[in-house]
Scaffold this motif. Structure first.
Motif, mmCIF file in Angstrom:
data_model
loop_
_atom_site.group_PDB
_atom_site.id
_atom_site.type_symbol
_atom_site.label_atom_id
_atom_site.label_comp_id
_atom_site.label_asym_id
_atom_site.label_seq_id
_atom_site.Cartn_x
_atom_site.Cartn_y
_atom_site.Cartn_z
ATOM 1 N N GLU A 95 0.946 -1.338 -0.046
ATOM 2 C CA GLU A 95 0.029 0.010 -0.040
ATOM 3 C C GLU A 95 0.876 1.292 -0.042
ATOM 4 O OE1 GLU A 95 -3.304 2.425 -0.079
ATOM 5 O OE2 GLU A 95 -3.473 0.235 -0.167
ATOM 6 N N GLY A 96 1.766 1.318 0.675
ATOM 7 C CA GLY A 96 2.750 2.532 0.830
ATOM 8 C C GLY A 96 3.915 2.576 -0.296
ATOM 9 N N LEU A 155 8.356 -2.215 -6.326
ATOM 10 C CA LEU A 155 8.508 -1.813 -4.887
ATOM 11 C C LEU A 155 10.147 -1.261 -4.806
ATOM 12 C CD1 LEU A 155 6.372 -3.206 -3.438
ATOM 13 C CD2 LEU A 155 7.716 -4.231 -1.968
ATOM 14 N N ALA A 156 10.142 0.164 -4.593
ATOM 15 C CA ALA A 156 11.460 0.721 -4.692
ATOM 16 C C ALA A 156 12.309 0.349 -3.559
ATOM 17 C CB ALA A 156 11.057 2.232 -4.353
ATOM 18 N N PRO A 157 13.559 0.171 -3.477
ATOM 19 C CA PRO A 157 14.452 -0.146 -2.620
ATOM 20 C C PRO A 157 14.355 0.834 -1.497
ATOM 21 C CG PRO A 157 15.645 0.654 -4.591
ATOM 22 C CD PRO A 157 14.518 0.489 -5.021
ATOM 23 N N MET A 158 14.944 0.656 -0.324
ATOM 24 C CA MET A 158 15.144 1.444 1.002
ATOM 25 C C MET A 158 16.331 1.657 1.386
ATOM 26 S SD MET A 158 11.608 0.587 2.955
ATOM 27 C CE MET A 158 11.348 -1.150 2.632
ATOM 28 N N PRO A 159 17.143 2.162 0.595
ATOM 29 C CA PRO A 159 18.783 2.594 0.868
ATOM 30 C C PRO A 159 19.131 3.065 2.118
ATOM 31 C CG PRO A 159 18.191 3.825 -0.968
ATOM 32 C CD PRO A 159 17.017 3.095 -0.766
ATOM 33 N N ASN A 160 18.011 3.958 2.572
ATOM 34 C CA ASN A 160 18.413 4.597 3.762
ATOM 35 C C ASN A 160 18.193 3.853 5.136
ATOM 36 O OD1 ASN A 160 18.679 7.809 2.594
ATOM 37 N ND2 ASN A 160 16.870 6.871 1.564
ATOM 38 N N HIS A 179 6.628 9.523 10.995
ATOM 39 C CA HIS A 179 5.842 10.064 9.782
ATOM 40 C C HIS A 179 7.228 10.733 8.950
ATOM 41 C CE1 HIS A 179 2.730 12.191 7.249
ATOM 42 N NE2 HIS A 179 3.823 11.885 6.538
ATOM 43 N N MET A 180 7.552 9.880 7.986
ATOM 44 C CA MET A 180 8.977 10.371 7.275
ATOM 45 C C MET A 180 8.447 11.487 6.259
ATOM 46 S SD MET A 180 11.146 8.562 8.800
ATOM 47 C CE MET A 180 12.770 8.167 8.015
ATOM 48 N N ARG A 181 9.278 12.434 6.096
ATOM 49 C CA ARG A 181 8.964 13.573 5.065
ATOM 50 C C ARG A 181 8.912 13.019 3.704
ATOM 51 N NH1 ARG A 181 6.783 18.400 5.765
ATOM 52 N NH2 ARG A 181 8.330 18.932 7.332
ATOM 53 N N PHE A 182 9.740 12.327 3.353
ATOM 54 C CA PHE A 182 9.978 12.087 1.649
ATOM 55 C C PHE A 182 9.327 10.670 1.461
ATOM 56 C CE2 PHE A 182 13.331 15.532 2.103
ATOM 57 C CZ PHE A 182 12.627 16.240 1.169
ATOM 58 N N PRO A 183 8.605 10.365 0.365
ATOM 59 C CA PRO A 183 8.161 9.195 0.009
ATOM 60 C C PRO A 183 9.084 8.030 -0.225
ATOM 61 C CG PRO A 183 7.344 10.874 -1.436
ATOM 62 C CD PRO A 183 8.137 11.550 -0.657
ATOM 63 N N ALA A 184 10.478 8.492 -0.400
ATOM 64 C CA ALA A 184 11.578 7.500 -0.584
ATOM 65 C C ALA A 184 11.708 6.668 0.905
ATOM 66 C CB ALA A 184 12.829 8.076 -0.978
ATOM 67 N N SER A 189 9.246 3.211 8.584
ATOM 68 C CA SER A 189 9.000 3.191 10.089
ATOM 69 C C SER A 189 7.978 2.230 10.223
ATOM 70 C CB SER A 189 8.279 4.556 10.501
ATOM 71 O OG SER A 189 7.122 4.759 9.613
ATOM 72 N N LEU A 190 7.444 1.394 9.114
ATOM 73 C CA LEU A 190 6.694 0.254 9.348
ATOM 74 C C LEU A 190 7.224 -0.842 10.126
ATOM 75 C CD1 LEU A 190 4.484 -0.325 5.993
ATOM 76 C CD2 LEU A 190 3.531 0.009 8.401
ATOM 77 N N PHE A 191 8.640 -0.922 9.775
ATOM 78 C CA PHE A 191 9.358 -1.983 10.803
ATOM 79 C C PHE A 191 9.215 -1.815 11.955
ATOM 80 C CE2 PHE A 191 11.416 -1.970 6.541
ATOM 81 C CZ PHE A 191 11.485 -3.307 5.979
ATOM 82 N N MET A 192 9.449 -0.834 12.492
ATOM 83 C CA MET A 192 9.486 -0.430 13.927
ATOM 84 C C MET A 192 8.135 -0.562 14.502
ATOM 85 S SD MET A 192 12.003 -0.489 15.898
ATOM 86 C CE MET A 192 11.843 -0.535 17.720
ATOM 87 N N ARG A 193 7.106 -0.132 13.614
ATOM 88 C CA ARG A 193 5.820 -0.349 14.241
ATOM 89 C C ARG A 193 5.485 -1.741 14.399
ATOM 90 N NH1 ARG A 193 0.655 0.309 11.655
ATOM 91 N NH2 ARG A 193 0.737 2.729 11.896
ATOM 92 N N TYR A 194 5.573 -2.549 13.598
ATOM 93 C CA TYR A 194 5.421 -4.211 13.662
ATOM 94 C C TYR A 194 6.528 -4.596 14.886
ATOM 95 C CZ TYR A 194 1.774 -4.417 9.853
ATOM 96 O OH TYR A 194 0.608 -4.366 9.502
ATOM 97 N N ILE A 195 7.407 -4.253 14.974
ATOM 98 C CA ILE A 195 8.432 -4.790 15.942
ATOM 99 C C ILE A 195 7.966 -4.713 17.275
ATOM 100 C CG2 ILE A 195 10.676 -4.276 17.149
ATOM 101 C CD1 ILE A 195 11.652 -4.243 14.113
#
Length: 414
Positions: A95-96, A155-160, A179-184, A189-195
């Motif tokens: 979705e994201g 799905l774009a990579p997440m190099p950051n 809530h991160m500023r840029f779409p990239a 932050s979904l990782f930490m939400r689920y953790i």
């Protein structure tokens, strides 16, 4: 302190580091190209093998100084052990991602569902290229991010991701899930939400969430500095909005020991993307600072928010004297401001670009820095700070230093 009993406890920037979250760079860096790096918030393309070697050296420094090193991928894998939780996670990731076509979404979901949880987590991090999916090319589309240009991914990579500081920040016995500023970066932050919600180490431990990624205003962890068990500094920057700062302050005043939040306005620019790129705490009364934000047109503006009464109410005053604000709020007789580049304008500009001010304190007056910032490191040592240097030839290409690369979970109280 038993970290299994209290997995988040962070009441300072300088308490001895006991537990920290890192992400070892992976294939997401190899999905960067000169044509796509700007959309993915990079200025150069790092060499993965060397970036990993440098990151391992960084992690080993933290271990040898007594910190437990946890890795984002492993915590995510363990948090997604339940099939329904895993399915919800992949659904939110898709979705994201901005995929609009229903058939394409279904193909991506099926592709991820066929993997082990380990492989799925890494694939989500690395990205799914347009030529990876089995089946036809019907309804083919490209990922669209911040500009009108498109990227060759479903799905774009997440190099950051190796900058674990930004998606979430531990404050007291809780955290913000940002809530991160840029779409990239918004999916990170979904990782930490689920953790936090599903990992056995966190889920039933009473971890408080001060701000959630579903809130409407942007905030990133590089702007969040825990100066004491009562005082926060939060940057209002290119990536953190004033509204988010006020919302976090009210939540902390209502549900925590914090009674002061210093809103720090810095220039809205990539060079000064977060507060911790120009200002960090290195000792009980010592701070690193980029000289360009001390005075002149780029000088930091300060808004001191004080708890007043109950239910998060506050009083706000505008200030201009950083030294006075730090002394007043932290109860100090004086402060030492150690300038990036030792105050030399050429050295300061060069070393700030390479995160000379982005120090990670691992104990009072002990910091980890990039080895390339020789002038700043010398100034820190001459000011009585122990400096532990780590290699930085490739990691620094992502425009983040040791503080950016670490999310402290547990520190000793000072």
């Amino acid at each position: 302190m038993n970290t299994l009993e209290k997995p988040i406890h962070n009441n300072s920037e300088i308490g001895t580091l006991r537990s920290v979250l890192l992400h070892r760079p992976g294939g997401e860096l190899e999905n960067l190209t000169p044509d796509t790096m700007a959309e993915l918030l990079f200025d150069d393309v790092p060499y993965l093998r060397e970036a990993r070697r440098e990151h391992d050296a960084f992690a080993n420094v933290l271990r040898t100084r007594g910190a437990e090193v946890l890795y984002l991928d492993q915590l995510a894998i363990e948090a997604l052990a339940d099939n329904e939780v895993r399915k919800a996670f992949t659904g939110e990731m898709i979705e994201g991602s901005g995929i609009e076509g229903l058939r394409t979404r279904a193909r991506v979901a099926s592709h991820l569902a066929d993997m082990t949880t380990h492989d799925m987590v890494w694939k989500v991090m690395q990205g799914i290229r347009k030529d990876e999916l089995p089946g036809g090319d019907d309804e083919f589309q490209l990922v669209r991010l911040a500009t009108d240009r498109t990227l060759p991914f479903h799905l774009a990579p997440m190099p950051n991701l190796y900058f674990t500081r930004d998606p979430a920040a531990a404050i007291g016995d809780g955290l913000t899930i940002n809530h991160m500023r840029f779409p990239a970066r918004q999916r990170e932050s979904l990782f930490m939400r689920y953790i936090v919600s599903h990992h056995p180490r966190f889920a039933k431990s009473g971890v408080k969430v001060w701000y959630d990624r579903e809130q409407p205003y942007a905030v990133e962890g590089g702007d969040e500095l825990v100066l004491s068990d009562r005082v926060m500094a939060i940057g209002m920057s290119q990536r953190t909005s004033p509204q988010a700062v006020e919302m976090i302050a009210r939540e902390l005043f209502d549900r925590s020991t914090f009674d002061t939040v210093i809103g720090v306005e810095i220039p809205d620019s990539r060079a000064f993307m977060h507060l911790d790129t120009v200002f960090t705490m290195v000792g009980p009364n010592s701070f690193s600072i980029h000289p360009e934000v001390r005075a002149g047109s780029n000088a930091m503006k300060l808004y001191v928010m004080k708890k007043r009464g109950e239910h998060g109410d506050m009083a706000i005053s505008e200030e201009s004297d950083l030294t006075k604000v730090l002394c007043d709020t932290l109860g100090l007789d004086g402060v030492q401001l150690i300038e990036c580049g030792a105050g030399d304008p050429i050295a300061a500009a060069r070393e700030q670009w390479n995160d000379g001010s982005n120090t990670l304190a691992i104990a009072p007056n002990v910091v980890v820095t990039y080895d390339r910032n020789t002038v700043t490191n010398r100034a820190l040592r001459e000011s009585g700070i122990e400096v532990i240097e780590v290699p930085s030839g490739e990691l620094s290409r992502g425009r983040g230093g040791p503080r950016c690369m670490s999310m402290p979970l547990v520190r000793d109280d000072v």
